[in-house]
Structure formats: C-alpha cells, structure tokens
Design an enzyme around this catalytic site. Sequence first.
Site, PDB file in Angstrom:
ATOM      1  N   GLY A  73       1.160   4.313  -1.706  1.00  0.00           N
ATOM      2  CA  GLY A  73       0.899   5.739  -1.934  1.00  0.00           C
ATOM      3  C   GLY A  73       0.836   6.521  -0.646  1.00  0.00           C
ATOM      4  O   GLY A  73       0.322   6.007   0.345  1.00  0.00           O
ATOM      5  N   PRO A  74       1.358   7.730  -0.618  1.00  0.00           N
ATOM      6  CA  PRO A  74       2.025   8.482  -1.691  1.00  0.00           C
ATOM      7  C   PRO A  74       3.521   8.180  -1.822  1.00  0.00           C
ATOM      8  O   PRO A  74       4.180   8.801  -2.636  1.00  0.00           O
ATOM      9  CB  PRO A  74       1.802   9.936  -1.265  1.00  0.00           C
ATOM     10  CG  PRO A  74       1.740   9.884   0.234  1.00  0.00           C
ATOM     11  CD  PRO A  74       1.127   8.552   0.580  1.00  0.00           C
ATOM     12  N   GLY A  75       4.070   7.277  -1.011  1.00  0.00           N
ATOM     13  CA  GLY A  75       5.433   6.836  -1.315  1.00  0.00           C
ATOM     14  C   GLY A  75       6.500   7.200  -0.308  1.00  0.00           C
ATOM     15  O   GLY A  75       7.679   6.992  -0.568  1.00  0.00           O
TER      16      GLY A  75
ATOM     17  N   CYS B 243      -0.837   4.021  11.164  1.00  0.00           N
ATOM     18  CA  CYS B 243      -0.607   5.261  11.913  1.00  0.00           C
ATOM     19  C   CYS B 243      -1.809   5.481  12.820  1.00  0.00           C
ATOM     20  O   CYS B 243      -2.325   6.589  12.944  1.00  0.00           O
ATOM     21  CB  CYS B 243      -0.316   6.452  11.007  1.00  0.00           C
ATOM     22  SG  CYS B 243      -1.641   6.876   9.902  1.00  0.00           S
TER      23      CYS B 243
ATOM     24  N   CYS C 232       0.886  -1.180   0.000  1.00  0.00           N
ATOM     25  CA  CYS C 232       0.000   0.000   0.000  1.00  0.00           C
ATOM     26  C   CYS C 232       0.918   1.222   0.000  1.00  0.00           C
ATOM     27  O   CYS C 232       1.114   1.865   1.028  1.00  0.00           O
ATOM     28  CB  CYS C 232      -0.854   0.038   1.257  1.00  0.00           C
ATOM     29  SG  CYS C 232      -1.758  -1.474   1.569  1.00  0.00           S
TER      30      CYS C 232
ATOM     31  N   ASP D 188       1.433  -1.088   4.989  1.00  0.00           N
ATOM     32  CA  ASP D 188       1.168   0.167   5.702  1.00  0.00           C
ATOM     33  C   ASP D 188      -0.302   0.463   5.428  1.00  0.00           C
ATOM     34  O   ASP D 188      -0.644   1.172   4.496  1.00  0.00           O
ATOM     35  CB  ASP D 188       2.089   1.266   5.154  1.00  0.00           C
ATOM     36  CG  ASP D 188       2.018   2.538   5.981  1.00  0.00           C
ATOM     37  OD1 ASP D 188       1.494   2.487   7.110  1.00  0.00           O
ATOM     38  OD2 ASP D 188       2.468   3.588   5.489  1.00  0.00           O
TER      39      ASP D 188
END
Length: 526
Positions: free
Chosen positions: A334-336, A456, A332, A403
């Site tokens: 994005g955004p990197g 998070c 997963c 993530d």
Amino acid sequence: MSGDRPRSSGDSSGASSGGRSGSDDRRDDRRDERGRERGAARAAGRVQRSAQAPSQRSRHGDAARSAAYDVLRAVDEGDSYANLVLPPLLRERRIEGRDAAFATELAYGTLRLRGRYDAIVEQAAARELASIDPPVLDLLRLGAHQLLGMRVPAHAAVSETVGLARARAGAGASQFVNAVLRRVAERDLGTWLTTIGDAADPGDSDPVARLAVTQSHPAWVVRALRESLVGHGRGADEVAALLAADNEAPRVTLVARPGLVEGADLLAEAGDEATAGAVAPDAVVLRGGDPGRLPAVRSGAAAVQDEGSQLVTLALAAAPLDGPDERWLDLCAGPGGKAGLLAALAGRQGARLVANEVQPHRARLVEQALRAAPDGAVEQVRTGDGRTLGDEEPGAYDRVLVDAPCTGLGALRRRPESRWRRTPADLATLGVLQRELLGSALRAVRPGGVVAYVTCSPHLAETRLVVTDAVKAAGRAGLAVEVLDARAVVRGVAAGPLDLPERPDVQLWPHVHGTDAMHLTLLRRL
Ligand SMILES: C[S@@+](CC[C@H](N)C(=O)[O-])C[C@H]1O[C@@H](n2cnc3c(N)ncnc32)[C@H](O)[C@@H]1O
C-alpha cells in the site's frame, strides 16, 4: 533588540497582541463579525494601517494565504497531514493555477522551515515562543516565509499577513504580527541565519545545534542523518547540503510504466516544460501543474513516483536469478506505487505479482494502482499481515519486495511536517516490525530467489542494522542468505552514471541524486 518587544499599540501589556490571552480579542466589541476593527477604533488611531489598503489587496492572494493558514492550523490542531488537507481545500475554494501554487509553496515551505522561522520570530519578537498564541505564531511563520523564503515583496508580505491576522485572530494580534514582521523584514536571510546560528551555538563549537536551527531540522535528525551519511560511505561534511535539499520543494516526477506507455510518449503528453528523468530511465519530471490532467496518469499507464522509488523497483526486477522467475511478491504494497511498476515489469518478464497489504483501505488503493496492469500480470491483491506470510507460503516466490514501513526520514522534503512529528522512539517500534517483515520475506522466497529490502529512510537503525540482524536470524533458523551487489544492478538499470560509494547496498540521497533517500539491499536465499 531584546527588551524592545513589539507590542500592540492599543494594549500596554502586550499579552493580547499575540500572547496566550490574545483570543480575548475575538470578543472585542470594537470589531465587526469578521473580527475587523470597527470605524471608531480606526478613527481613534488605535489601528496601525497595513501598507496596502484592503481595496488594493489581491483577493486571490488573500485566498491563497487563507488556505495556507488553514492548513497550518489543521496540522497543529488536528495532527493532520498537510498533503492530505491542502489539495481538497484548494478544490473546495476553487483556488487554481498560480494561486494554488502560491498556497502550496506557502503552506509546505512554512512547515518545512518552521524551526528556522521560530528561531527568527523569537528573536524578532524578543519573547519566548511558548508565550505566543499558536494561531498567531502560525501567522508569523507564514509572514516570515514570504519575507525570507519566497520572492514576495516585503510590503505585500507584511500587509497581506497583517490583513489575514486581523481577519482570523483579531486587531490586537494583527498589530503584534505587523510589528514582528517589520522586524523580520529589517534583515535578509543570510543575516538572520548568522543571528539564529550564533544564538544556538554561541561558542561556535556545536555544529549540530547550529545546523538544526539554520536548516530547520530537529537536532536528533541532524545527528542521525550525519551518521547515516558516514555509515553509507559518504562524508559527514555533506550533511549541510542534505539538510538544504530536504528544504527544497521536490519536482513532481512520473513513471511511464513499461509496456503501458513509452517514456517518450509520456514526455510528449506532459508538454514542453517536462524533461526526462536523470536517474530512472522511464521517469518524466514535470515543472508544475496537476499530473492528473494527463490521460496516461488517469488511465494508470503512468503514475506519480519518485525516481529513487522507480530505481529500486527496477533493480529488484533486474537482479540476477537462476531458475524459474514466475511469481513475485510485494509484501507491503500500500498504496501501490511500486506494485504498479512491478506489475508492469512482471507482465513484460512473463511473471505474475501478488501484492499484500495489511490495511484493508490501503489494499484497495493497491487495486486502484494496478487497474492498468497487463492481463495476467496480477495474481492477487491480498489483505494480510506480511509477518506471517513467510510461514503461510514458504519458498513460494522468486522475487520479493519488502518496502518496509519506516520513519520516512529520506522523504522529508515531500512530507513537510513529518520531521517535527517523528521521534527517536519511532525507531524502536519500527525496527521490530522491519526485522519481522524481512525475516518473513526471506522465508517466502525460494532458495535462489531474491529479496529487495527497501526503505525511504537512510537511518542506519532502519537499513544496515535491520539487514544484519535479519540475515543473522535467518541463519539461526537454517536459512542461508547472501548479500548481492545492488550497486551493480542499480547502475545497470539507471538512466545515467550514478555516484555510489563502493558498498554492496545502495543508498540514494536528495543532495546527490535528486531522489528521495531510498535504501536498497538485495539478498539472495541460498
Ligand atoms: C512504505 S509503505 C509501502 C509503500 C508502497 N510500496 C508503495 O510504493 O506505494 C509500507 C506499507 O506497509 C504496510 N504495512 C505495515 N505493517 C504491515 C504488515 N505487518 N504487513 C504488511 N504490510 C504492512 C503499511 O500499511 C504501508 O502501506
């Protein structure tokens, strides 16, 4: 104070001084095209003058307050994200330096502390919030933050906000704002916190209700964070410190991507006021300013990244592994942010990274984040559903990062309005997705390979419960999985000693580690 409501001096009903009919003020023919009262009204003494004459007001301060107000309105009316609205708005209006910092703190701080200020405004106005026009309420929140949350002198906080109210909401509204803010200014923050705490918890028996209002979090979030602290081996009594840390503006942290720029060089580039991170070994903490000014950030050798995010990524790369260590997957991506660090680490460790993301526009952001990756370190940026990748490429990877999309309850300080948008219902939807993604990762990793499950959010429903269920489901499907000692791995990569309870998973906290509340579980497929 109740029964003695602030009212517009020109309106005996009080409704047009900020009540829902206040928008009629904007059609008032006593005002000019900018919504300001014309001379006759002023001469007739119907206007309460602000402490500073308009000519004395700082035009820059006005611009910053105006920008903060527009952000609040965009968040309220357009469901926008403040951190996407503010930066382009500052650029468009050429608001820079200290004015930009002032606008940022005013907008983000007001949004974070909205719950606290609403309770104060309700008391000071002696009326229900629902009866105050939303634009006027935003002006009052902005004024309250200047008075109680920033070091703006009271006369300037009141007069500048009243000036803004006059320009944007009309004279009646500005008088109401003036009256309410003067009431707010009569007490200091400590006194207000006691007042609103006692109002929310009159019997002194409901600490959640008291904390929710004084520390400005929805009550369900306070309860969930308290449970998460306990569930992750800490004390319930830490919750007040955690909530307070959520209300602080986070420092901008950079990562020096290993092999692309040395941490010491990035520190030197960042200037005198920057410091080395306390938690992650290649972190640099800025005191302020635009990180985009730094050549290393512009080239992609360094990037903005929370120290907790750095640490969990480093832990995946350092987790003990038998056998080949050649192909890594970010499921997963994005955004990197983590993919950028993983690619640098893969380059150093002789591996190559596949970065997957379901949303095409976010996959493009991943490509951008990987622009400086070492030659050969990135095999592919792919757009696809991570839930099916484990069946498409079973056992094909040595290390996998999940993530997972989550509520973000661990990054509330960074996303100022998100605590007011999230609901417990989000947990149910995300929980299904999180279990499916982790299940897919466990299929994609080879026997002996390692999966890092990261969120998070510290919420138990997104962390421990997801891991327990996914491991059980994998077992039913014939995949044996063991939980690794993530604490030992994290301690091995951290910049210094870390206060971590004796558990195999790692939960970081803003009030303890100064990071986002990142969760990490390391799993090995047997
Ligand atoms: C928490 S973010 C990842 C942040 C990223 N690792 C970083 O450090 O920049 C979760 C990402 O998962 C993506 N996502 C959501 N559902 C997905 C799915 N079914 N498959 C793959 N990615 C998904 C979201 O679009 C989002 O970009």
